[in-house]
Design a protein around this motif. Structure first.
Motif, PDB file in Angstrom:
ATOM      1  N   ALA A  20     -51.938  62.561  41.195  1.00  0.00           N
ATOM      2  CA  ALA A  20     -51.067  63.709  41.449  1.00  0.00           C
ATOM      3  C   ALA A  20     -50.832  64.599  40.236  1.00  0.00           C
ATOM      4  O   ALA A  20     -50.494  65.775  40.393  1.00  0.00           O
ATOM      5  CB  ALA A  20     -49.720  63.218  41.980  1.00  0.00           C
ATOM      6  N   CYS A  21     -51.007  64.086  39.040  1.00  0.00           N
ATOM      7  CA  CYS A  21     -50.660  64.834  37.833  1.00  0.00           C
ATOM      8  C   CYS A  21     -51.546  66.073  37.674  1.00  0.00           C
ATOM      9  O   CYS A  21     -52.759  65.961  37.503  1.00  0.00           O
ATOM     10  CB  CYS A  21     -50.801  63.953  36.601  1.00  0.00           C
ATOM     11  N   PRO A  22     -50.951  67.282  37.694  1.00  0.00           N
ATOM     12  CA  PRO A  22     -51.747  68.502  37.560  1.00  0.00           C
ATOM     13  C   PRO A  22     -52.308  68.701  36.154  1.00  0.00           C
ATOM     14  O   PRO A  22     -53.276  69.439  35.973  1.00  0.00           O
ATOM     15  CB  PRO A  22     -50.772  69.612  37.923  1.00  0.00           C
ATOM     16  N   GLU A  40     -49.150  65.094  25.207  1.00  0.00           N
ATOM     17  CA  GLU A  40     -48.907  66.463  24.747  1.00  0.00           C
ATOM     18  C   GLU A  40     -49.223  67.504  25.825  1.00  0.00           C
ATOM     19  O   GLU A  40     -48.776  68.646  25.744  1.00  0.00           O
ATOM     20  CB  GLU A  40     -49.725  66.764  23.486  1.00  0.00           C
ATOM     21  N   ASP A  41     -49.966  67.107  26.865  1.00  0.00           N
ATOM     22  CA  ASP A  41     -50.313  68.020  27.951  1.00  0.00           C
ATOM     23  C   ASP A  41     -49.300  68.012  29.091  1.00  0.00           C
ATOM     24  O   ASP A  41     -49.416  68.814  30.026  1.00  0.00           O
ATOM     25  CB  ASP A  41     -51.694  67.678  28.514  1.00  0.00           C
ATOM     26  N   GLU A  46     -42.599  66.632  36.705  1.00  0.00           N
ATOM     27  CA  GLU A  46     -42.111  65.401  37.324  1.00  0.00           C
ATOM     28  C   GLU A  46     -42.798  65.069  38.644  1.00  0.00           C
ATOM     29  O   GLU A  46     -42.269  64.327  39.457  1.00  0.00           O
ATOM     30  CB  GLU A  46     -40.593  65.417  37.475  1.00  0.00           C
ATOM     31  N   THR A  47     -43.990  65.602  38.861  1.00  0.00           N
ATOM     32  CA  THR A  47     -44.749  65.235  40.053  1.00  0.00           C
ATOM     33  C   THR A  47     -45.009  63.737  40.074  1.00  0.00           C
ATOM     34  O   THR A  47     -44.897  63.087  41.118  1.00  0.00           O
ATOM     35  CB  THR A  47     -46.086  66.006  40.114  1.00  0.00           C
ATOM     36  N   CYS A  48     -45.325  63.173  38.927  1.00  0.00           N
ATOM     37  CA  CYS A  48     -45.580  61.734  38.836  1.00  0.00           C
ATOM     38  C   CYS A  48     -44.343  60.925  39.222  1.00  0.00           C
ATOM     39  O   CYS A  48     -44.455  59.890  39.887  1.00  0.00           O
ATOM     40  CB  CYS A  48     -46.060  61.361  37.440  1.00  0.00           C
ATOM     41  N   VAL A  49     -43.194  61.401  38.821  1.00  0.00           N
ATOM     42  CA  VAL A  49     -41.936  60.728  39.149  1.00  0.00           C
ATOM     43  C   VAL A  49     -41.720  60.749  40.661  1.00  0.00           C
ATOM     44  O   VAL A  49     -41.338  59.744  41.265  1.00  0.00           O
ATOM     45  CB  VAL A  49     -40.750  61.405  38.430  1.00  0.00           C
ATOM     46  N   GLU A  50     -41.988  61.898  41.273  1.00  0.00           N
ATOM     47  CA  GLU A  50     -41.778  62.060  42.709  1.00  0.00           C
ATOM     48  C   GLU A  50     -42.706  61.201  43.560  1.00  0.00           C
ATOM     49  O   GLU A  50     -42.309  60.708  44.608  1.00  0.00           O
ATOM     50  CB  GLU A  50     -41.938  63.524  43.092  1.00  0.00           C
TER      51      GLU A  50
END
Length: 62
Positions: A20-22, A40-41, A46-50
């Motif tokens: 999911a991480c953009p 650093e990127d 917080e897509t990963c959190v969701e």
């Protein structure tokens, strides 16, 4: 800049965060669990959190 923390005790290695991480911050570790390869990127989105079903990831602005 953002600080990513993964609780590896509760992570179930489903790789949702990796997929999911953009910003492609994560790589897959030898055990299938995510490795923070490019912190650093991180965009702080917080897509990963969701998408984490176990709530094992936190993202904080530093």
């Amino acid at each position: 800049m953002f600080e990513i923390t993964i609780n590896y005790d509760t992570c179930d290695a489903d790789q949702e965060c990796i997929n999911a991480c953009p910003a492609q911050v994560y790589d897959e570790g030898e055990d299938g669990k995510p490795v923070i390869a490019r912190p650093e990127d991180c965009l702080g989105c917080e897509t990963c959190v969701e998408v984490c079903p176990t709530g094992s990831i936190t993202v904080q602005e530093v």
